[in-house]
Design a protein around this motif. Structure first.
Motif, mmCIF file in Angstrom:
data_model
loop_
_atom_site.group_PDB
_atom_site.id
_atom_site.type_symbol
_atom_site.label_atom_id
_atom_site.label_comp_id
_atom_site.label_asym_id
_atom_site.label_seq_id
_atom_site.Cartn_x
_atom_site.Cartn_y
_atom_site.Cartn_z
ATOM 1 N N THR A 54 0.853 -1.179 0.000
ATOM 2 C CA THR A 54 0.000 0.000 0.000
ATOM 3 C C THR A 54 0.884 1.223 0.000
ATOM 4 N N ARG A 55 1.671 1.362 1.101
ATOM 5 C CA ARG A 55 2.354 2.647 1.229
ATOM 6 C C ARG A 55 3.482 2.836 0.224
ATOM 7 N N THR A 56 4.239 1.793 -0.067
ATOM 8 C CA THR A 56 5.377 1.995 -0.960
ATOM 9 C C THR A 56 4.905 2.334 -2.377
ATOM 10 N N ARG A 57 3.902 1.610 -2.856
ATOM 11 C CA ARG A 57 3.431 1.879 -4.217
ATOM 12 C C ARG A 57 2.815 3.280 -4.325
ATOM 13 N N VAL A 104 10.333 -1.429 -9.119
ATOM 14 C CA VAL A 104 9.893 -2.830 -9.082
ATOM 15 C C VAL A 104 9.864 -3.410 -7.677
ATOM 16 N N ARG A 105 8.781 -4.107 -7.367
ATOM 17 C CA ARG A 105 8.693 -4.909 -6.136
ATOM 18 C C ARG A 105 8.364 -6.334 -6.532
ATOM 19 N N HIS A 106 9.113 -7.266 -5.964
ATOM 20 C CA HIS A 106 8.946 -8.663 -6.357
ATOM 21 C C HIS A 106 9.251 -9.553 -5.165
ATOM 22 N N GLU A 134 16.521 -6.544 -0.215
ATOM 23 C CA GLU A 134 16.780 -5.109 0.035
ATOM 24 C C GLU A 134 15.553 -4.244 -0.250
ATOM 25 N N HIS A 135 15.521 -3.084 0.352
ATOM 26 C CA HIS A 135 14.445 -2.106 0.160
ATOM 27 C C HIS A 135 15.094 -0.728 0.370
ATOM 28 N N PRO A 136 15.937 -0.322 -0.589
ATOM 29 C CA PRO A 136 16.795 0.847 -0.339
ATOM 30 C C PRO A 136 16.064 2.164 -0.055
ATOM 31 N N THR A 137 14.932 2.422 -0.728
ATOM 32 C CA THR A 137 14.290 3.723 -0.455
ATOM 33 C C THR A 137 13.681 3.769 0.949
ATOM 34 N N GLN A 138 13.325 2.593 1.491
ATOM 35 C CA GLN A 138 12.837 2.577 2.874
ATOM 36 C C GLN A 138 13.977 2.979 3.822
ATOM 37 N N ALA A 139 15.164 2.421 3.590
ATOM 38 C CA ALA A 139 16.300 2.768 4.453
ATOM 39 C C ALA A 139 16.645 4.249 4.315
ATOM 40 N N SER A 167 13.546 -9.677 6.807
ATOM 41 C CA SER A 167 13.356 -8.243 6.596
ATOM 42 C C SER A 167 14.356 -7.597 5.631
ATOM 43 N N ARG A 168 13.855 -7.202 4.487
ATOM 44 C CA ARG A 168 14.696 -6.420 3.553
ATOM 45 C C ARG A 168 14.934 -5.016 4.112
ATOM 46 N N VAL A 169 13.992 -4.557 4.963
ATOM 47 C CA VAL A 169 14.156 -3.237 5.583
ATOM 48 C C VAL A 169 15.385 -3.250 6.506
ATOM 49 N N ALA A 170 15.521 -4.317 7.292
ATOM 50 C CA ALA A 170 16.668 -4.415 8.202
ATOM 51 C C ALA A 170 17.975 -4.478 7.412
ATOM 52 N N LEU A 221 10.207 -4.124 13.796
ATOM 53 C CA LEU A 221 9.885 -4.792 12.528
ATOM 54 C C LEU A 221 8.673 -5.703 12.703
ATOM 55 N N ARG A 222 7.905 -5.818 11.650
ATOM 56 C CA ARG A 222 6.761 -6.731 11.659
ATOM 57 C C ARG A 222 7.256 -8.179 11.556
ATOM 58 N N VAL A 223 6.568 -9.076 12.239
ATOM 59 C CA VAL A 223 6.862 -10.505 12.078
ATOM 60 C C VAL A 223 6.197 -10.941 10.766
ATOM 61 N N GLN A 224 7.003 -11.348 9.793
ATOM 62 C CA GLN A 224 6.484 -11.579 8.436
ATOM 63 C C GLN A 224 5.957 -13.001 8.268
ATOM 64 N N ARG A 225 4.761 -13.193 8.785
ATOM 65 C CA ARG A 225 4.114 -14.506 8.752
ATOM 66 C C ARG A 225 4.065 -15.087 7.340
ATOM 67 N N HIS A 261 8.781 2.556 12.743
ATOM 68 C CA HIS A 261 8.251 1.297 12.195
ATOM 69 C C HIS A 261 8.018 1.522 10.700
ATOM 70 N N PRO A 262 8.476 0.598 9.843
ATOM 71 C CA PRO A 262 8.286 0.830 8.409
ATOM 72 C C PRO A 262 6.833 0.624 7.956
ATOM 73 N N GLY A 263 6.007 0.000 8.826
ATOM 74 C CA GLY A 263 4.655 -0.345 8.417
ATOM 75 C C GLY A 263 4.702 -1.538 7.458
ATOM 76 N N PRO A 264 3.651 -2.282 7.325
ATOM 77 C CA PRO A 264 2.434 -2.223 8.136
ATOM 78 C C PRO A 264 2.669 -2.780 9.548
ATOM 79 N N MET A 265 2.042 -2.116 10.551
ATOM 80 C CA MET A 265 2.229 -2.537 11.942
ATOM 81 C C MET A 265 1.218 -3.598 12.325
HETATM 82 C C1 NCD Z 1 8.056 -3.429 4.506
HETATM 83 C C2 NCD Z 1 8.308 -4.263 3.284
HETATM 84 O O1 NCD Z 1 7.425 -4.448 2.455
HETATM 85 O O2 NCD Z 1 9.426 -4.724 3.183
HETATM 86 N N1 NCD Z 1 7.042 -2.482 4.390
HETATM 87 C C3 NCD Z 1 7.202 -1.343 3.635
HETATM 88 O O3 NCD Z 1 7.757 -1.321 2.579
HETATM 89 N N2 NCD Z 1 6.712 -0.205 4.164
HETATM 90 C C4 NCD Z 1 8.049 -4.191 5.756
HETATM 91 C C5 NCD Z 1 6.958 -5.216 6.008
HETATM 92 O O4 NCD Z 1 6.293 -5.678 5.103
HETATM 93 O O5 NCD Z 1 6.800 -5.571 7.184
#
Ligand code: NCD
Length: 326
Positions: A54-57, A104-106, A134-139, A167-170, A221-225, A261-265
């Motif tokens: 949602t938020r990144t796009r 691109v997100r994949h 990786e998720h460089p623009t988040q970092a 976590s690509r954010v981490a 970070l969210r636990v990525q179930r 928190h990068p979201g989603p929480m």
């Molecule tokens: C993160 C992601 O998609 O890597 N969210 C985001 O881009 N804002 C983290 C996550 O999904 O928990």
């Protein structure tokens, strides 16, 4: 800066600072009543999302539109991808339509690299999250937010807590923050830390309570179930008790420390609702800053890496304002 933004590992300190400084200038311009700048008029940005977001796009879409680019949103659902079309064929199709940049997100780690380096496209490629990589623009937006609040990153202590394994954010944050001189500590149960973590430029701890008082910023970070197959911890309650941030733990943070928190929480799991909504939480600011940072990235990639946004964009900005007022 390189031709593509695929990983924070590709950014030198100068590149990172240039993006953050450019984003600062853009944020200042965005505070004006007319937010739109004509800088990328006539250029086309494709948002190619194979994974839910949602938020990144939305953030990339707003960023490209504020720079006056034409934006095409392409999501896997409802496209020929759901009929089995490959990344290659999708890329060739978009190339034929004349995209200048592809965001691109994949779900596959390495997808953005493949797209950038396989010779399928001449566009600039921006990685908006590839698998657990990786998720460089988040970092970058996280660094931007921290820099604003902490007055710089050199020597600042940043604690990143939770599902580091998925976590690509981490990953992106650890690399970028190390480049910018911050000291990072990762806190997670041993089952949620990747193999080879010893080689990362950071400290590792299993004990959140001992790290909290020494944190200038704490990122949950969210636990990525959706990326888990087995049991990585006994119960959610146990996880929250040891690795969640609630008001009691937050009270142990230094006075000026911020909560991120990068979201989603998942409220009640890694972060309690009162902490998420507290005055120390900069979570909503992170979202707003994401737009400025992504504008800076698109601007720098598409306008040929000019060293400063200053005169060019400011001049255009006046033209636009005059035009809009006429
Ligand atoms: C993160 C992601 O998609 O890597 N969210 C985001 O881009 N804002 C983290 C996550 O999904 O928990």
């Amino acid at each position: 800066m390189k031709r593509h933004l695929l990983s924070t590992a590709d950014l030198s300190r100068d590149d990172a600072v240039l993006i953050l400084d450019t984003a600062e200038e853009i944020a200042r311009l965005s505070a004006r009543p007319i937010k739109k700048l004509p800088t990328l008029r006539g250029r086309t940005v494709v948002n190619l999302f194979f994974e839910d977001s949602t938020r990144t796009r939305t953030s990339f879409e707003v960023a490209a539109k504020r720079l006056s680019a034409d934006v095409i949103n392409f999501s896997a659902k409802g496209s020929s991808v759901s009929k089995g079309e490959s990344l290659k064929d999708t890329a060739l199709t978009l190339e034929a339509m004349g995209a200048d940049a592809v965001v691109v997100r994949h779900s596959a780690s390495g997808a953005a690299y493949r797209l950038a380096n396989a010779g399928w496209t001449t566009s600039h490629v921006v990685n908006a999250g590839d698998g657990t990589h990786e998720h460089p623009t988040q970092a970058l937006l996280d660094a931007f937010t921290m820099r604003r609040h902490l007055g710089g990153l050199e020597g600042r202590r940043v604690t990143i807590v939770g599902d580091v394994l998925h976590s690509r954010v981490a990953r992106s944050n650890v690399r970028l923050l190390a480049t910018l001189g911050a000291q990072v500590t990762l806190v997670a149960p041993p089952t949620l830390l990747p193999v080879g973590i010893g080689g990362w430029p950071c400290e590792v701890s299993y004990d959140l309570d001992s790290v909290v008082p020494a944190s200038d910023a704490i990122m949950m970070l969210r636990v990525q179930r959706e990326r888990m197959s087995g049991g990585f911890f006994p119960t959610e309650r146990e996880y929250s008790r040891r690795y969640g941030l609630d008001a009691q733990r937050m009270a142990k943070l230094p006075e000026k420390a911020i909560v991120m928190h990068p979201g989603p929480m998942v409220r009640g799991m890694e972060i309690s609702a009162d902490v998420a909504d507290s005055v120390r939480s900069v979570i909503v600011e992170q979202v707003a800053n994401g737009v400025s940072v992504r504008m800076a990235v698109l601007y720098l990639l598409l306008s040929g890496n000019q060293s400063a946004i200053g005169p060019d964009i400011a001049e255009n900005d006046n033209t636009e304002k005059k035009g809009a007022g006429a």
